[in-house]
Enzyme design. Structure first.
Site, PDB file in Angstrom:
ATOM      1  N   SER A   1       0.802  -1.229   0.000  1.00 30.61           N
ATOM      2  CA  SER A   1       0.000   0.000   0.000  1.00 30.61           C
ATOM      3  C   SER A   1       0.833   1.278   0.000  1.00 30.61           C
ATOM      4  O   SER A   1       0.309   2.354  -0.267  1.00 30.61           O
ATOM      5  CB  SER A   1      -0.941   0.018   1.213  1.00 30.61           C
ATOM      6  OG  SER A   1      -0.224   0.187   2.418  1.00 30.61           O
TER       7      SER A   1
ATOM      8  N   LYS B   1       0.719   4.728   6.584  1.00 29.22           N
ATOM      9  CA  LYS B   1       0.189   5.589   5.529  1.00 29.22           C
ATOM     10  C   LYS B   1       0.890   6.949   5.595  1.00 29.22           C
ATOM     11  O   LYS B   1       1.583   7.269   6.558  1.00 29.22           O
ATOM     12  CB  LYS B   1      -1.324   5.815   5.690  1.00 29.22           C
ATOM     13  CG  LYS B   1      -2.174   4.556   5.777  1.00 29.22           C
ATOM     14  CD  LYS B   1      -2.245   3.793   4.469  1.00 29.22           C
ATOM     15  CE  LYS B   1      -3.108   2.548   4.627  1.00 29.22           C
ATOM     16  NZ  LYS B   1      -2.978   1.645   3.449  1.00 29.22           N
TER      17      LYS B   1
END
Length: 237
Positions: free
Chosen positions: A32, A108
């Site tokens: 990700s 993230k």
């Protein structure tokens, strides 16, 4: 020989203190954050500066606890270890000598902080923060800044986060219909990822991209964290 057990205990205590208060290693099991952070990379997370009032900034790469259901379908599951090996790894992880195998955390990039308005997209397809378009060279090649249209006013004490591999990241954009519109609580952040430490051929510092320096401040923002709280902000997605 009698000193050896004492030296081992002291070394383990030092490692535990380092993990708890200074820096901790984390293993990356998913894509990700590619191409910035690759599957299998080990990153080091800064847990010290929040004790001195440091705040999460736009552009920081942070590790945070799963707000609830974010890991589903995104994080790769590590293979199971045989009996005995598993316990040894858990012990070494606890004292900080191995990257954590805890699957309750994610990694993230922070796009917006408390008070910011994050929007997709402008007429050139760029994500904007407080009206300022972001030039995002860290986004994985071939990915659009976002295929999902959104506009979120980030509440105080919360963060809007996105993965660099935008086509393979179940980030804030995928939780817009939940409470707080997909933003995460700053108190859930474990720390800021500052270095890719392994493998050596991928070693690099993780610094704030220059594009975020052009974003104008809104009424801010998050809360400072000291000894009583965790930085806003183990494998993770």
């Amino acid at each position: 020989m009698g000193e050896l057990p004492l030296l081992v205990v002291v070394a383990l205590c030092i490692a535990l203190v380092l993990k708890t208060f200074l820096v901790q290693a984390f293993f990356i099991p998913s894509g990700s954050m590619e191409q910035t952070i690759r599957i299998g990379d080990r990153v080091l997370v800064d847990k010290l500066t929040p004790w001195f009032g440091s705040e999460v900034q736009r552009g920081d790469v942070v590790v945070f606890e799963d707000p609830g259901g974010w890991l589903k379908g995104e994080a790769a599951r590590p293979p199971k270890d045989p009996a005995g090996i598993k316990q040894i790894k858990e012990t070494l992880t606890f004292i900080g000598l191995l990257p954590s195998a805890d699957e309750q955390d994610l990694i993230k990039r922070v796009i917006g902080v408390g008070g910011d308005t994050v929007k997709c997209c402008d007429d050139r397809g760029r994500v904007t923060v407080n009206g300022a378009p972001l030039d995002e060279p860290y986004v994985s090649p071939g990915n659009a800044p976002s295929e999902i249209q959104f506009e979120v006013k980030v509440p105080a004490g919360r963060l809007f986060v996105m993965g660099d591999h935008r086509a393979n990241s179940a980030d804030s954009r995928f939780h817009l219909d939940e409470a707080f519109e997909g933003t995460i609580d700053v108190e859930k952040v474990v720390g800021e990822a500052v270095v890719i430490a392994w493998p050596f051929d991928h070693w690099r510092r993780l610094e704030q991209p220059a594009t975020f320096l052009t974003v104008p401040d809104q009424a801010r923002r998050g809360r400072r964290r000291g000894p009583g709280g965790r930085r806003a902000g183990t494998p993770f997605a």
